[in-house]
Design a protein around this motif. Structure first.
Motif, mmCIF file in Angstrom:
data_model
loop_
_atom_site.group_PDB
_atom_site.id
_atom_site.type_symbol
_atom_site.label_atom_id
_atom_site.label_comp_id
_atom_site.label_asym_id
_atom_site.label_seq_id
_atom_site.Cartn_x
_atom_site.Cartn_y
_atom_site.Cartn_z
ATOM 1 N N PRO A 36 0.843 -1.198 0.000
ATOM 2 C CA PRO A 36 0.000 0.000 0.000
ATOM 3 C C PRO A 36 0.875 1.243 0.000
ATOM 4 O O PRO A 36 2.078 1.144 0.260
ATOM 5 N N ASN A 176 -4.891 -10.532 -6.892
ATOM 6 C CA ASN A 176 -3.475 -10.282 -7.145
ATOM 7 C C ASN A 176 -2.990 -11.473 -7.957
ATOM 8 O O ASN A 176 -3.076 -12.589 -7.460
ATOM 9 N N TYR A 207 -7.748 -7.451 -0.012
ATOM 10 C CA TYR A 207 -8.024 -6.200 -0.749
ATOM 11 C C TYR A 207 -9.494 -5.800 -0.785
ATOM 12 O O TYR A 207 -9.819 -4.733 -1.284
ATOM 13 N N SER A 236 -2.866 -5.445 6.591
ATOM 14 C CA SER A 236 -1.716 -4.881 5.866
ATOM 15 C C SER A 236 -2.098 -3.776 4.893
ATOM 16 O O SER A 236 -1.418 -2.763 4.798
ATOM 17 N N LYS A 237 -3.166 -3.983 4.133
ATOM 18 C CA LYS A 237 -3.472 -3.039 3.062
ATOM 19 C C LYS A 237 -4.422 -1.938 3.518
ATOM 20 O O LYS A 237 -4.581 -0.939 2.835
ATOM 21 N N PRO A 241 1.252 -2.705 6.757
ATOM 22 C CA PRO A 241 1.786 -4.071 6.647
ATOM 23 C C PRO A 241 2.802 -4.406 7.732
ATOM 24 O O PRO A 241 2.969 -5.560 8.109
ATOM 25 N N TYR A 297 -6.399 5.995 -3.908
ATOM 26 C CA TYR A 297 -6.151 4.937 -4.899
ATOM 27 C C TYR A 297 -7.056 5.076 -6.126
ATOM 28 O O TYR A 297 -6.669 4.730 -7.238
ATOM 29 N N LEU A 325 -4.902 -3.080 -5.731
ATOM 30 C CA LEU A 325 -3.681 -2.308 -5.983
ATOM 31 C C LEU A 325 -3.061 -2.552 -7.363
ATOM 32 O O LEU A 325 -2.039 -1.953 -7.676
ATOM 33 N N ASN A 371 1.453 -2.025 -10.582
ATOM 34 C CA ASN A 371 0.917 -1.535 -9.316
ATOM 35 C C ASN A 371 0.668 -0.034 -9.435
ATOM 36 O O ASN A 371 1.486 0.692 -9.988
ATOM 37 N N SER A 373 -0.690 1.744 -6.517
ATOM 38 C CA SER A 373 -0.858 2.364 -5.195
ATOM 39 C C SER A 373 0.378 3.151 -4.758
ATOM 40 O O SER A 373 0.254 4.180 -4.096
#
Ligand SMILES: Cc1ncc(COP(=O)(O)O)c(C=O)c1O
Length: 398
Positions: A36, A176, A207, A236-237, A241, A297, A325, A371, A373
């Motif tokens: 992130p 992902n 996510y 984490s996101k 994280p 985002y 992401l 990616n 983000s």
């Protein structure tokens, strides 16, 4: 000479490692991150909460923690996911804390897989999961996908033939590496197939709360009536994280095995980080924080999509993720993702991740993961221009 165990023999460092090496180096633009944006970390709020944790609970957070997780955090997360998303309330289910969702992947493999067992995965899937499964001697079988993710008929074909299949690994929402999501109708079909063949679904969903457009799709876990689904979530996101906090919602029976495995790995997740998460969630509005992450985002995604349309629209197509992401570039058939990724790195100082890093069989495929983000809006503009130039040059040269 060191004599290594054979366990990790088949596991090669992926081409992604070359890309990670240059992340943050001056002069390089990176679309290769899996993280992130650091702009979303609640650093100030966490700094304010930290002293009281030590002053009021010092003896607790400096001691060994409970393997299953901090009871206050467990209860708070359980309530959040029941109230907000209607899963986790099944009588036989519990929520437990782990050291990131990554540990849940590893421990599930440890608990369920014997050498030579099969894990059924998306044809393009999260490399960190596949590596964890391979380390326990699993064979990975990739199921063909379309724009809506894993194709149920193809899943059924695989389950018919792969008698040693142990579980199905899915990232149903903002997958992902591809950024795509499985629609509800298809989730039901996949769930019904899993139940018919009596296979566990590992629903990995770090996510799903990062949605920028389109309608919310309930988790596969909401369909689960008899413990066929392990839901893995993560802070984490949506928080940070570095906390290394993931959580699993699954049957008590399965979690008890994961707990046994966790005792050999780290005894417990970090008690301070768990109290930090608990106090943050008690004092601040996580939904408000997530909404702010989504605003950032959404802008970055929209800019990347606009720039891609302009710069590479005539050469390739790409996924249009509604959240998460990442997005996925489908290159023309026969083009080497590894070749183009390396060209972009060497000639344009632009890092991307070639599709081979996510291919269940590790093949060099015509795809790249981007990616959006981490790069700034300015970097997205410059990076996509470089991508367009590099792609044109590379396609002309092969
Ligand atoms: C699909 C997926 N699962 C799990 C993880 C690991 O998450 P955690 O930071 O909670 O260990 C990641 C990290 O990128 C991921 O993309």
């Amino acid at each position: 000479m060191l004599e290594f165990a054979s366990r990790l023999n088949g596991i090669k460092p992926s081409i992604a490692r070359e890309m990670y090496k240059v992340i943050g180096k001056p002069g390089y633009i990176s679309f290769a991150s899996g993280a992130p944006s650091a702009d979303t970390f609640p650093n100030r709020e966490m700094a304010e909460l930290a002293p009281a944790i030590y002053l009021e609970r010092g003896n607790r957070v400096n001691a060994y923690g409970i393997t299953e997780g901090d009871p206050e955090l467990r209860e708070m997360l359980r309530k959040r996911y029941i109230d907000h998303y209607h899963f986790g309330s099944r009588e036989a289910d519990e929520l437990q804390i782990f050291t990131g969702a990554q540990q849940i992947l590893d421990l599930t493999a440890k608990a369920l897989l014997n050498e030579g067992d099969v894990v059924v995965v998306d044809e393009h899937s999260y490399s960190g999961a596949m590596t964890a499964f391979r380390a326990y001697g699993a064979k990975l079988v990739g199921v063909p996908m379309d724009d809506s993710g894993m194709i149920p008929e193809e899943l059924e074909k695989v389950l018919k033939t792969e008698k040693k299949a142990k579980f199905i690994y899915l990232i149903p929402t903002f997958q992902n590496p591809m950024g795509i999501s499985i629609p509800m109708e298809r989730r039901k079909e996949i769930y019904d197939i899993a139940v018919a063949y009596d296979k566990i679904i590992f629903e990995d969903s770090p996510y799903f709360e990062l949605r920028y457009s389109g309608d919310y799709i309930p988790a596969i876990k909401t369909l689960d009536t008899d413990g066929h689904v392990l839901f893995a979530g993560s802070l984490s996101k949506i928080m940070a994280p570095g906390l290394r906090i993931g959580f699993a919602i699954a049957s008590r029976e399965l979690l008890a095995k994961l707990t046994l495995g966790k005792q050999q790995q780290d005894l417990s997740s970090n008690p301070f980080a768990q109290q930090m998460a608990f106090r943050y969630l008690s004092k601040y509005d996580l939904d408000e924080h997530i909404a702010q992450c989504c605003d950032l985002y959404r802008k970055k995604r929209d800019v990347m999509l606009e720039c891609l349309e302009k710069e590479i629209g005539s050469m390739a197509h790409f996924s249009h993720p509604e959240g998460g992401l990442f997005l996925w570039i489908y290159l023309p058939a026969g083009v080497s993702g590894n070749g183009l990724g390396t060209y972009l790195l060497e000639k344009k100082k632009l890092t991307t991740i070639p599709g081979s890093a996510y291919h269940a069989a590790g093949e060099d495929i015509p795809a790249l993961r981007l990616n959006f983000s981490v790069p700034s809006i300015e970097e997205i503009h410059i990076g996509v221009k470089l991508l367009g130039e590099g792609m044109r040059e590379y396609l002309d040269s092969v």
